[in-house]
Design an enzyme around this catalytic site. Structure first.
Site, short mmCIF file in Angstrom:
data_model
loop_
_atom_site.label_atom_id
_atom_site.label_comp_id
_atom_site.label_asym_id
_atom_site.label_seq_id
_atom_site.Cartn_x
_atom_site.Cartn_y
_atom_site.Cartn_z
N GLU A 204 -13.08 1.72 -14.50
CA GLU A 204 -13.73 1.82 -15.81
C GLU A 204 -13.99 0.42 -16.36
OE1 GLU A 204 -12.25 4.47 -19.13
OE2 GLU A 204 -12.14 2.55 -20.17
N GLN B 157 -6.08 10.07 -19.83
CA GLN B 157 -5.67 8.92 -20.63
C GLN B 157 -4.59 8.21 -19.83
OE1 GLN B 157 -6.12 6.56 -22.50
NE2 GLN B 157 -6.49 7.66 -24.42
P1 FAD Z 1 -12.01 17.01 -27.34
O1 FAD Z 1 -11.88 17.51 -25.96
O2 FAD Z 1 -13.08 17.60 -28.18
O3 FAD Z 1 -10.62 17.16 -28.08
C1 FAD Z 1 -9.42 16.73 -27.46
C2 FAD Z 1 -8.23 16.93 -28.40
O4 FAD Z 1 -8.48 16.23 -29.61
C3 FAD Z 1 -8.05 18.37 -28.82
O5 FAD Z 1 -7.21 19.02 -27.99
C4 FAD Z 1 -7.34 18.22 -30.14
O6 FAD Z 1 -5.99 18.11 -29.89
C5 FAD Z 1 -7.87 16.96 -30.67
N1 FAD Z 1 -8.89 17.25 -31.66
C6 FAD Z 1 -10.16 17.57 -31.42
N2 FAD Z 1 -10.81 17.75 -32.58
C7 FAD Z 1 -9.93 17.52 -33.56
C8 FAD Z 1 -10.00 17.54 -34.95
N3 FAD Z 1 -11.14 17.84 -35.60
N4 FAD Z 1 -8.88 17.24 -35.65
C9 FAD Z 1 -7.75 16.93 -35.00
N5 FAD Z 1 -7.66 16.90 -33.67
C10 FAD Z 1 -8.71 17.20 -32.95
N6 FAD Z 1 -13.74 7.15 -26.82
C11 FAD Z 1 -14.89 6.49 -27.08
O7 FAD Z 1 -15.28 6.37 -28.24
N7 FAD Z 1 -15.66 5.95 -26.07
C12 FAD Z 1 -15.29 6.04 -24.77
O8 FAD Z 1 -16.00 5.57 -23.88
C13 FAD Z 1 -14.07 6.72 -24.45
N8 FAD Z 1 -13.67 6.87 -23.18
C14 FAD Z 1 -12.52 7.58 -22.91
C15 FAD Z 1 -12.14 7.78 -21.56
C16 FAD Z 1 -11.01 8.51 -21.24
C17 FAD Z 1 -10.64 8.73 -19.79
C18 FAD Z 1 -10.20 9.06 -22.28
C19 FAD Z 1 -8.97 9.85 -21.95
C20 FAD Z 1 -10.56 8.88 -23.62
C21 FAD Z 1 -11.72 8.15 -23.95
N9 FAD Z 1 -12.13 7.97 -25.27
C22 FAD Z 1 -13.30 7.28 -25.54
C23 FAD Z 1 -11.31 8.47 -26.39
C24 FAD Z 1 -11.72 9.89 -26.87
O9 FAD Z 1 -13.03 9.87 -27.38
C25 FAD Z 1 -10.72 10.32 -27.95
O10 FAD Z 1 -9.45 10.49 -27.39
C26 FAD Z 1 -11.11 11.53 -28.78
O11 FAD Z 1 -10.22 11.62 -29.90
C27 FAD Z 1 -10.98 12.87 -28.07
O12 FAD Z 1 -12.02 13.01 -27.24
P2 FAD Z 1 -12.13 14.30 -26.28
O13 FAD Z 1 -13.38 14.14 -25.55
O14 FAD Z 1 -10.90 14.49 -25.50
O15 FAD Z 1 -12.21 15.46 -27.41
#
Ligand code: FAD
Length: 319
Positions: free
Chosen positions: A17, A202
């Site tokens: 990454e 993560q």
């Molecule tokens: P989702 O799958 O929609 O939700 C995951 C979890 O978030 C849910 O289970 C829930 O527990 C919690 N959640 C969702 N919605 C809510 C809500 N409204 N209130 C409270 N909790 C909630 N971020 C960036 O900006 N740019 C990147 O390029 C980036 N790359 C990443 C790469 C990896 C491998 C990982 C693991 C994370 C990355 N992130 C990145 C961070 C990610 O965007 C955040 O962790 C975000 O909060 C959750 O994204 P998700 O796609 O897992 O969300």
């Protein structure tokens, strides 16, 4: 994208990454890193995306560079937080038009200081909805591509369009904002049901945390490969942010080892040794490969793969 248990297959797939640099003066350095990473033939190189579009344009520029100058699959992170349906669909089209067919669909985090309930959150509430939108946008497009044939004016070579692959995020320690202990697993199941074909985790510090998470995910019905994300921690200074992201406590032996090493070189060795051990242990436990957070530096992740025995120096050029 990896599909089988890496240790039984003999060859361990790996990927990296990168993030788009904040300023264009750093691009030449990043291009050199991409060149060096591409030489060892990773399965893909992913490029992060700034939630709210802060580095979005630059992210596509880096992906285009990977596509134009290497044989490695570029994988685009895309976030949906703060965007409208129309805006997110236009963004997906822009990436598809640039020839990008692998995505990591993410919700993204609101910028610091913005409350979860404020209007910034936008039309798409979850990454699962973004997975569906990517599928919908790709379905609107013609199922084939046409390329002109040199020397035959008016003739075109027609080829089936490559189907997009969509990966999603997974959280071995739970998501820091989860409202109950299995919410992140429910989210992963929803992303799989929406069409995701791979999960990338993560970062975490203990192999057991990843392996136990995979067991829980399988018991809950997750069938897609779960690729462990590993970050070599090469300085004490990086730790506070990393701990905030993982929600995990730092293994005592790594904290002590980093503390007692007075030089940056010594701390780097400690971080590489720890990450290499983690990589070996998760692969031995059945991981389908390893995904390394490279922090735009090739030396550390390549040294980690060598120390883990995943990259064998004399075979590097033969891969
Ligand atoms: P989702 O799958 O929609 O939700 C995951 C979890 O978030 C849910 O289970 C829930 O527990 C919690 N959640 C969702 N919605 C809510 C809500 N409204 N209130 C409270 N909790 C909630 N971020 C960036 O900006 N740019 C990147 O390029 C980036 N790359 C990443 C790469 C990896 C491998 C990982 C693991 C994370 C990355 N992130 C990145 C961070 C990610 O965007 C955040 O962790 C975000 O909060 C959750 O994204 P998700 O796609 O897992 O969300």
């Amino acid at each position: 994208m990896p599909e089988e248990n890496a240790s039984s297959a003999g060859v361990v797939p790996f990927s990296f990454e990168l993030y788009p640099p904040r300023s264009t003066d750093r691009l030449p350095q990043l291009h050199e890193t991409i060149r060096r990473l591409a030489e060892v033939a990773p399965r893909f190189i992913s490029v992060t995306y700034g939630a709210g579009g802060s580095t979005g344009g630059r992210s596509l520029e880096v992906l285009r560079h990977i596509r134009a100058t290497t044989a490695v699959e570029p994988l685009a992170h895309l976030t949906c937080v703060g965007n409208t349906y129309a805006g997110a669909a236009a963004l997906i089209r822009e990436f598809l038009d640039a020839g990008i067919t692998s995505f990591l669909a993410l919700r993204g985090d609101p910028p610091a200081g913005v409350d979860e309930d404020e209007p910034f959150l936008g039309d798409l509430e979850s990454a699962a909805q973004l997975v569906q939108l990517i599928d919908r946008v790709q379905a609107e497009r013609a199922p084939y591509t046409e390329a002109s044939i040199p020397g035959l004016p008016g003739a075109a070579r027609v080829e089936p369009r490559r189907h997009v692959q969509v990966a999603v995020a997974a959280f071995p320690n739970g998501h820091p904002r989860s409202r109950h202990s299995s919410e992140h697993l429910d989210a992963l199941l929803a992303k799989q049901a929406a069409g995701a074909t791979l999960a990338i985790t993560q970062l975490f510090f203990h192999a057991d945390v990843y392996l136990a998470f995979v067991d829980r995910a399988r018991a809950a019905g997750v069938t897609i490969p779960i690729l462990p994300g590993i970050m070599p921690i090469t300085s004490r200074a990086r730790l506070p942010r990393v701990l905030e992201l993982t929600g995990e406590s730092l293994p005592a032996e790594l904290a002590v080892a980093l503390d007692v090493e007075p030089t940056p070189e010594g701390q780097r060795e400690v971080g590489i040794a720890h990450a290499a051990r983690l990589a070996r242990d998760v692969v031995a436990g059945g991981a389908p490969g390893v995904h390394l957070y490279a922090f735009n530096n090739h030396d550390t992740v390549l040294a980690t793969l060598r120390e883990a025995g995943i990259l064998i120096p004399q075979k590097e050029n033969a891969r």
